[in-house]
Enzyme design. Structure first.
Site, PDB file in Angstrom:
ATOM      1  N   GLU A 125      -5.568  -8.493  -0.083  1.00 43.97           N
ATOM      2  CA  GLU A 125      -6.268  -8.160   1.171  1.00 43.97           C
ATOM      3  C   GLU A 125      -7.733  -7.947   0.840  1.00 43.97           C
ATOM      4  O   GLU A 125      -8.063  -7.063   0.037  1.00 43.97           O
ATOM      5  CB  GLU A 125      -5.706  -6.892   1.819  1.00 43.97           C
ATOM      6  N   GLU A 165       0.824  -1.225   0.000  1.00 43.57           N
ATOM      7  CA  GLU A 165       0.000   0.000   0.000  1.00 43.57           C
ATOM      8  C   GLU A 165       0.856   1.272   0.000  1.00 43.57           C
ATOM      9  O   GLU A 165       0.684   2.153   0.850  1.00 43.57           O
ATOM     10  CB  GLU A 165      -0.952  -0.001   1.204  1.00 43.57           C
ATOM     11  N   GLN A 212      -7.579 -10.805   7.938  1.00 40.37           N
ATOM     12  CA  GLN A 212      -6.405 -11.641   8.062  1.00 40.37           C
ATOM     13  C   GLN A 212      -6.852 -13.012   8.577  1.00 40.37           C
ATOM     14  O   GLN A 212      -8.033 -13.330   8.472  1.00 40.37           O
ATOM     15  CB  GLN A 212      -5.400 -10.966   8.974  1.00 40.37           C
TER      16      GLN A 212
HETATM   17  O1  AHR Z   1      -4.992  -5.866   7.106  1.00 37.65           O
HETATM   18  C1  AHR Z   1      -4.862  -4.724   7.899  1.00 37.65           C
HETATM   19  C2  AHR Z   1      -4.157  -3.584   7.192  1.00 37.65           C
HETATM   20  O2  AHR Z   1      -4.988  -3.092   6.176  1.00 37.65           O
HETATM   21  C3  AHR Z   1      -2.878  -3.918   6.478  1.00 37.65           C
HETATM   22  O3  AHR Z   1      -1.757  -3.840   7.303  1.00 37.65           O
HETATM   23  C4  AHR Z   1      -2.790  -2.861   5.422  1.00 37.65           C
HETATM   24  O4  AHR Z   1      -2.090  -3.288   4.287  1.00 37.65           O
HETATM   25  C5  AHR Z   1      -4.223  -2.487   5.143  1.00 37.65           C
HETATM   26  O5  AHR Z   1      -4.419  -1.133   5.152  1.00 37.65           O
END
Ligand code: AHR
Length: 498
Positions: A291, A173, A345
């Site tokens: 993500e 990001e 996650q």
């Molecule tokens: O998954 C949580 C966070 O969300 C990660 O660290 C980041 O890449 C995103 O903004």
């Protein structure tokens, strides 16, 4: 009751599914690592401190790849802090989550843990404070057999064989102002390209993911993606996408998240294909949705510089699980371009698996649709041609009330069909035409639904929301009829009689 139908034709394959679309993510964030997957004092911890109760919950999810070590964390992380004798590893401030990082879990522990979890690694390099050279050294440490400073250091650390990680992310990001050392698209494109050159020189067998925009909502989307890809199209294999959803008061809009994700993927594909045309390239850029999830960002408060703080420990509802099911249909239905995807996650931080320190493991509602799709939607993805009503959303206009996915696995002769009914007050009389697959026997029928969309699972009531097994009371055939409950997620598995 509403009516809807779906026809799936064997001539309409989308693509072979890359199993890595059922990936997930472990970041050094909150309690994902410490007291999540790694807790040496826990009763179930193995000789390396990995919680075996958590390993079991992860292996039941069947996750083929796990992204590590971040996320935002990676942009200030020095991988060398996490290697060698544990008592000599430094304690650092983690700029991403304002936490204390003790470095007791590093790249070697991750490699061992991944083997035990039955998964592989997608390793992110630090392109924030880190340099292309340090990224090269990390790859050398991990993937070169022996005979160089970094590979021999790995062997000294007890790892004779290389880890052979095959998938690498060029930062995380980097367009986000929250990122440690965020940069412009031009600067990132150049840094990504130069890092990619080094990484592919070190190990030409690896694949690389460049950072796309961190969200569809970024003001620079999709211009960022265009500029980055113009800089490194030839050197990288994937462009990344990140997308999170949350309930903001309209169940109709929230349940339509699958549609929004499809729009996002469509735009990134178009941007990548535009760059391909500009470059007169034969190469088709693949997408890594590394993500995605439902994430409520309210639960982010912690004391500054705390170790393993309880942040982002979202408690998911039935409604969230239905949305996750819908997002999975979009991912599978784009299997021709989305070759990797990571549910972000995996443990404790915005995750389907929750642990109590020194206590039990809890499976949140979102665990179940992911587990079903990851285990059963394998083989080839087929177009699910739905005929159904549209619903009117505030932000997305008119959206189909149903979304579905279908897969057929030649190796097992199993067809899997999943369908989300977003009608909140109406069940659906659902006609499913699978005649081009020959005679099929229904072998599994599960439904996730309930009276309270905001109900979830707790340590006291861990199985409050989980799929219900339905009786198998239909005859083998080619066309089937089912009733889909209001606001429900249904799994249907068939075995081919051919
Ligand atoms: O998954 C949580 C966070 O969300 C990660 O660290 C980041 O890449 C995103 O903004």
């Amino acid at each position: 009751m509403k009516t809807a139908s779906c026809r799936v034709h064997r001539q309409q394959a989308i693509s072979e599914i890359d199993p890595r679309i059922y990936g997930s993510f472990i970041e050094h964030m909150g309690r994902a690592v410490y007291t999540g997957i790694y807790e040496p004092e826990h009763g179930t911890a193995d000789d390396q401190g990995f919680r075996e109760d958590v390993l079991q919950a992860i292996s039941d999810l069947n996750v083929p790849i796990v992204r590590y070590p971040g996320g935002n964390f990676v942009s200030g992380y020095d991988w060398k802090d996490g290697i060698g004798p544990k008592e000599q590893r430094p304690t650092r401030l983690d700029y991403a989550w304002f936490s204390i990082e003790t470095n007791q879990f590093g790249i070697n522990e991750f490699a061992d843990w991944a083997k035990k979890a039955g998964t592989s690694g997608m390793i992110a390099v630090n392109l924030g404070t880190g340099t292309p050279q340090e990224a090269g050294y990390l790859l050398e440490y991990c993937n070169i057999a022996q005979g160089t400073t970094w590979s021999d250091l790995r062997r000294e650390h007890g790892y004779e064989q290389p880890h052979n990680f095959k998938t690498w992310c060029l930062g995380n990001e980097m367009d986000g102002p929250w990122q440690t050392c965020a940069m412009s698209a031009e600067d990132y494109g150049k840094k990504a390209r130069e890092t990619a050159k080094i990484l592919k020189w070190v190990d030409p067998s690896i694949e690389l993911v460049a950072c796309g925009s961190s969200s569809r909502d970024m003001p620079t989307f999709p211009e960022w993606d265009r500029i980055v890809l113009e800089a490194c199209y030839d050197e990288v294999d994937y462009i990344s996408l990140h997308r999170y959803y949350e309930y903001e008061g309209s169940q109709t809009d929230f349940l339509a998240s699958f549609y929004d994700l499809n729009e996002f993927i469509t735009t990134v594909k178009a941007t990548a294909d535009y760059v391909r045309a500009v470059k007169r390239s034969d190469k088709v850029m693949m997408l890594s949705l590394d993500e995605w999830n439902v994430w409520y960002r309210q639960n982010m408060d912690c004391k500054r510089w705390e170790w393993a703080p309880s942040i982002a420990e979202d408690e998911y509802t039935l409604l969230d699980a239905l949305v996750v099911g819908g997002l999975l249909t979009t991912i599978v239905n784009n299997a021709d371009r989305v070759k990797m995807a990571c549910l972000a996650q995996l443990v404790n931080a915005l995750a389907p698996i929750h642990t109590a320190p020194n206590g039990a493991v809890l499976k949140h509602t979102t665990y179940y649709p992911f587990q079903q799709v990851s285990n059963f939607a394998r083989g080839v993805a087929y177009r699910s041609q739905l005929t159904c009503e549209q619903v009117t959303t505030k932000n997305l206009g008119s959206v189909p009330a149903l979304t579905a996915l279908t897969t057929f696995d030649d190796s097992t002769g199993e067809l899997a069909h999943f369908v989300l009914n977003t009608h909140q007050d109406d069940s659906v009389d659902y006609q499913l035409n699978l005649e081009s697959f020959g005679r099929l026997q229904l072998i599994d029928h599960q439904v996730l639904a309930g009276d309270d969309p905001f109900a979830g699972n707790t340590f006291e009531h861990p199985d409050n929301i989980c799929p219900t097994q339905k009786p198998i009371d239909v005859q083998p055939g080619e066309q089937f009829a089912f009733e889909l409950p209001a606001a429900s997620w249904t799994l249907l598995r068939f075995k081919s009689e051919a």
